[in-house]
Design a protein around this motif. Structure first.
Motif, PDB file in Angstrom:
ATOM      1  N   ARG A 162      66.827   8.887 133.104  1.00  0.00           N
ATOM      2  CA  ARG A 162      67.994   8.030 132.910  1.00  0.00           C
ATOM      3  C   ARG A 162      67.846   6.683 133.611  1.00  0.00           C
ATOM      4  NH1 ARG A 162      74.297   9.467 134.502  1.00  0.00           N
ATOM      5  NH2 ARG A 162      75.180   7.460 133.824  1.00  0.00           N
ATOM      6  N   ALA A 208      58.419  10.468 125.104  1.00  0.00           N
ATOM      7  CA  ALA A 208      59.661  10.970 124.510  1.00  0.00           C
ATOM      8  C   ALA A 208      60.435  11.818 125.510  1.00  0.00           C
ATOM      9  CB  ALA A 208      59.347  11.775 123.254  1.00  0.00           C
ATOM     10  N   TYR A 209      59.707  12.639 126.265  1.00  0.00           N
ATOM     11  CA  TYR A 209      60.374  13.464 127.276  1.00  0.00           C
ATOM     12  C   TYR A 209      61.051  12.588 128.327  1.00  0.00           C
ATOM     13  CZ  TYR A 209      60.952  16.233 131.469  1.00  0.00           C
ATOM     14  OH  TYR A 209      61.472  16.806 132.600  1.00  0.00           O
ATOM     15  N   ARG A 226      67.146  -0.610 129.051  1.00  0.00           N
ATOM     16  CA  ARG A 226      68.281  -1.059 128.238  1.00  0.00           C
ATOM     17  C   ARG A 226      68.890  -2.342 128.816  1.00  0.00           C
ATOM     18  NH1 ARG A 226      71.525   2.081 124.901  1.00  0.00           N
ATOM     19  NH2 ARG A 226      70.611   3.961 125.821  1.00  0.00           N
ATOM     20  N   ARG A 232      65.422   4.531 131.731  1.00  0.00           N
ATOM     21  CA  ARG A 232      66.003   4.206 130.423  1.00  0.00           C
ATOM     22  C   ARG A 232      67.086   3.141 130.557  1.00  0.00           C
ATOM     23  NH1 ARG A 232      67.742   9.038 129.127  1.00  0.00           N
ATOM     24  NH2 ARG A 232      69.949   8.684 129.515  1.00  0.00           N
ATOM     25  N   TYR A 246      62.034   3.413 124.054  1.00  0.00           N
ATOM     26  CA  TYR A 246      60.840   4.224 123.793  1.00  0.00           C
ATOM     27  C   TYR A 246      59.598   3.342 123.693  1.00  0.00           C
ATOM     28  CZ  TYR A 246      57.461   7.104 121.315  1.00  0.00           C
ATOM     29  OH  TYR A 246      56.312   7.758 120.950  1.00  0.00           O
ATOM     30  N   LEU A 258      61.953   9.540 128.057  1.00  0.00           N
ATOM     31  CA  LEU A 258      63.053   8.792 127.466  1.00  0.00           C
ATOM     32  C   LEU A 258      64.339   9.611 127.519  1.00  0.00           C
ATOM     33  CD1 LEU A 258      63.969   6.277 125.806  1.00  0.00           C
ATOM     34  CD2 LEU A 258      63.429   7.604 123.760  1.00  0.00           C
ATOM     35  N   LEU A 259      64.215  10.910 127.277  1.00  0.00           N
ATOM     36  CA  LEU A 259      65.383  11.782 127.260  1.00  0.00           C
ATOM     37  C   LEU A 259      65.873  12.117 128.661  1.00  0.00           C
ATOM     38  CD1 LEU A 259      64.306  14.250 124.429  1.00  0.00           C
ATOM     39  CD2 LEU A 259      66.003  12.423 124.268  1.00  0.00           C
ATOM     40  N   THR A 260      64.950  12.274 129.605  1.00  0.00           N
ATOM     41  CA  THR A 260      65.335  12.754 130.936  1.00  0.00           C
ATOM     42  C   THR A 260      65.317  11.674 132.006  1.00  0.00           C
ATOM     43  OG1 THR A 260      63.051  13.388 131.451  1.00  0.00           O
ATOM     44  CG2 THR A 260      64.450  15.046 130.390  1.00  0.00           C
ATOM     45  N   TRP A 291      67.712   3.169 121.999  1.00  0.00           N
ATOM     46  CA  TRP A 291      66.725   4.215 122.226  1.00  0.00           C
ATOM     47  C   TRP A 291      65.338   3.805 121.745  1.00  0.00           C
ATOM     48  CZ3 TRP A 291      67.492   8.722 124.866  1.00  0.00           C
ATOM     49  CH2 TRP A 291      68.810   9.049 125.189  1.00  0.00           C
TER      50      TRP A 291
END
Length: 583
Positions: A316, A309-310, A323, A319, A347, A312-314, A343
């Motif tokens: 880029r 999760a971390y 995508r 991610r 994940y 995924l957020l940071t 998202w």
């Protein structure tokens, strides 16, 4: 903005040494920012004379009162940033650093613009032993605060910063302004996932040198700084552990930096998977392996969810790569039951990647047996092993090929040798090797697919071994040896190496994928070619045809297990197209 470097020199009452220091640095032709940290009148006079002597190259900044080394360095970095520079080389004014190493720091920064380049001192007999031994106490604390040995020396004042990265930090965080600045800024940059590189450099202490290190109060300040950093490490612990298992990538020095100055274009940086540096230390990965051993896979796997999760957020870059992959997958089959880019899919994609690492470790630790891995149709594999012939087997970063190699080491299958590009994953591979000594025994690391590689592998094939390679990545030294094939609706570059190697070996070729399904891992082993021929006059056409056949089968299995293709870079990018495979 092109790569542009300068030199920042903080000074406080070093009037006798600064002249020689400036002279030794000026020969490199870089702009100099000398920051006077409230020096006395004699030093100010010397600095004024130097500013006149080196007019046009030297910029003199004066702080009204002595604020400390950290305050002077931050003032110089901000001034350099405002002047349009992308990088700043910090060096002490007392002449203890070897100015002839400046080009080495600049070259390292040009090669990796997003990295902090640190000097790693090489001392001679002039170093005071008390200071030498005392430094190691700080080094140990820094290694604890980062859970890493990456920062080899946190106190050396000879270092090069990417200004966009460091100025963002000093503008957001209140950093110490004295001698503890050099230490704390590196730890906080590490927490922000900066990349670090170290360069050995000679350090000499002059017999009549002047030191402004206050033995009492500077040690108190450093101790106070370490206390803050240790508590900061504790609440960042999940993040720091996450850094040990996910790929670490150096950020660009400046969003607008022209990467051609560093010898490569920005779109090429996205394409070249081997430039994605492995994150984390051997120690951190070993701790995770120990957790698996002591508490089991299920307990250790609980950490994966907050870690993923971390990232995924940071993360880029990863991610966006995920995508992009799911965008191609959904566009190629708009009416199929495929994950949509977003998202949730990113994940699940990253979580599957993290879980595959634990499965590899479990396999090499002997916790997976042949009952957990089954063939979909064993006929082709059984016929090959019964013949006693060797073969070339082409796989992909899809699923978990390492499972089968681990079982082969236990005698469950035929002799299997992996041909790998390990330049980006040496630490993780060393953890697997620690779990089982057989890991490295049947592992061949290659840098390209030339004649020497073919000769090395011919003997193994003649002995009946199965050589397993992947067809969805290009060795770091084969940047031009690709051919395009349609993959998930768009043209993508595929390596020529597997087919060139198969032609040289003259052996049968098979495709092989190992996918995780509900009841364990399932092996898919299918004939690809009895022999690959590459006629000289039609070589390019034949290579393209074989690459397209491989891409079609890879696409089929990606649809079958969409979350298990682990290429977290822009796979469709090439020198002819921009990022995301767009023309």
């Amino acid at each position: 903005m092109k790569f542009a470097a300068c030199i920042v020199i903080p000074i406080y009452n070093h009037k006798d040494a600064i002249g020689a220091t400036v002279a030794h640095l000026a020969v490199h032709g870089l702009p100099l920012f000398v920051v006077d940290d409230g020096s006395d009148e004699p030093t100010q006079q010397v600095l004024a004379a130097l500013a006149q002597q080196y007019a046009g190259q030297l910029t003199l900044l004066r702080l009204p009162v002595n604020g400390g080394k950290g305050a002077a360095v931050m003032a110089g970095l901000r001034a350099a940033r405002r002047a349009g520079f992308t990088h700043a080389l910090q060096i002490d004014a007392d002449g203890q650093h070897d100015a002839t190493d400046v080009p080495r720091f600049i070259e390292a920064a040009q090669a990796e613009p997003g990295a902090v380049i640190l000097g790693r001192p090489v001392y001679d007999e002039s170093v005071p032993k008390a200071r030498l031994y005392g430094r190691y106490l700080t080094h140990v604390w820094v290694w604890i605060e980062t859970l890493s040995l990456t920062i080899r020396d946190s106190m050396c004042g000879f270092r090069l910063y990417p200004l966009a990265l460091v100025c963002e930090l000093i503008d957001r965080v209140q950093l110490p302004t004295r001698m503890d600045f050099d230490i704390e800024i590196l730890v906080r940059l590490y927490w922000r996932r900066a990349a670090f590189r170290s360069i050995p450099t000679r350090v000499t202490y002059a017999a009549d040198g002047v030191s402004h290190f206050d033995v009492l109060w500077d040690n108190v300040r450093i101790s106070r700084s370490h206390t803050r950093l240790v508590f900061g490490m504790l609440w960042r612990l999940p993040m720091l552990l996450a850094h040990k298992v996910m790929p670490r990538r150096a950020v660009l020095a400046d969003a607008g930096t022209d990467q051609s100055a560093a010898g490569h274009k920005h779109d090429k940086t996205q394409q070249d998977w081997w430039r994605i540096a492995e994150r984390g230390s051997h120690l951190g990965m070993s701790l995770l392996a120990l957790s698996c051993k002591l508490f089991g896979r299920r307990f250790t796997a609980l950490w994966l969810h907050p870690i993923v999760a971390y990232f995924l957020l940071t993360g880029r870059a990863a991610r966006e790569a995920s995508r992009n992959y799911f965008r191609h997958l959904s566009e190629a089959a708009p009416h199929g039951d495929t994950p949509r880019p977003g998202w949730l899919s990113a994940y699940r994609h990253m979580l599957a990647f993290a879980q595959s690492g634990f499965d590899k470790l479990a396999a090499w630790s002997g916790r997976v047996n042949n009952a957990d891995v089954k063939f979909e149709d064993p006929a082709a594999f059984q016929a090959l092993t019964a013949s006693g012939k060797g073969a070339l087997v082409i796989g992909a970063h899809l699923g978990n090929l390492e499972m089968t190699r681990a079982l082969a080491a236990q005698g469950a299958y035929a002799k299997v040798t992996a041909v790998v590009y390990t330049e980006h994953a040496r630490r993780f591979n060393s953890v697997l090797a620690s779990a089982n000594s057989e890991f490295a025994r049947h592992l061949l690391e290659v840098r390209d697919f030339g004649p020497e590689t073919a000769m090395l592998m011919q003997e193994r094939v003649d002995n009946g071994e199965l050589l397993v390679i992947v067809g969805d990545r290009v060795p770091a030294h084969e940047t031009g040896r690709t051919t395009e094939a349609q993959f998930l609706g768009s043209a993508a570059p595929f390596a020529q190496g597997p087919y060139v190697l198969a032609h040289a070996l003259g052996c049968p070729v098979y495709l092989f994928f190992c996918l995780k399904e509900q009841d364990g891992y399932r092996l898919y082993f299918e004939p690809f070619a009895e022999r690959i021929e590459l006629p000289r006059r039609e070589r390019a056409q034949h290579l393209a045809a074989w690459a397209q056949r491989y891409a079609a089968r890879l696409e089929y299995y990606c649809r079958k297990a969409p979350y298990q293709w682990f290429n977290f870079f822009d796979f469709w990018a090439s020198p002819k197209r921009g990022a995301n495979g767009r023309t």
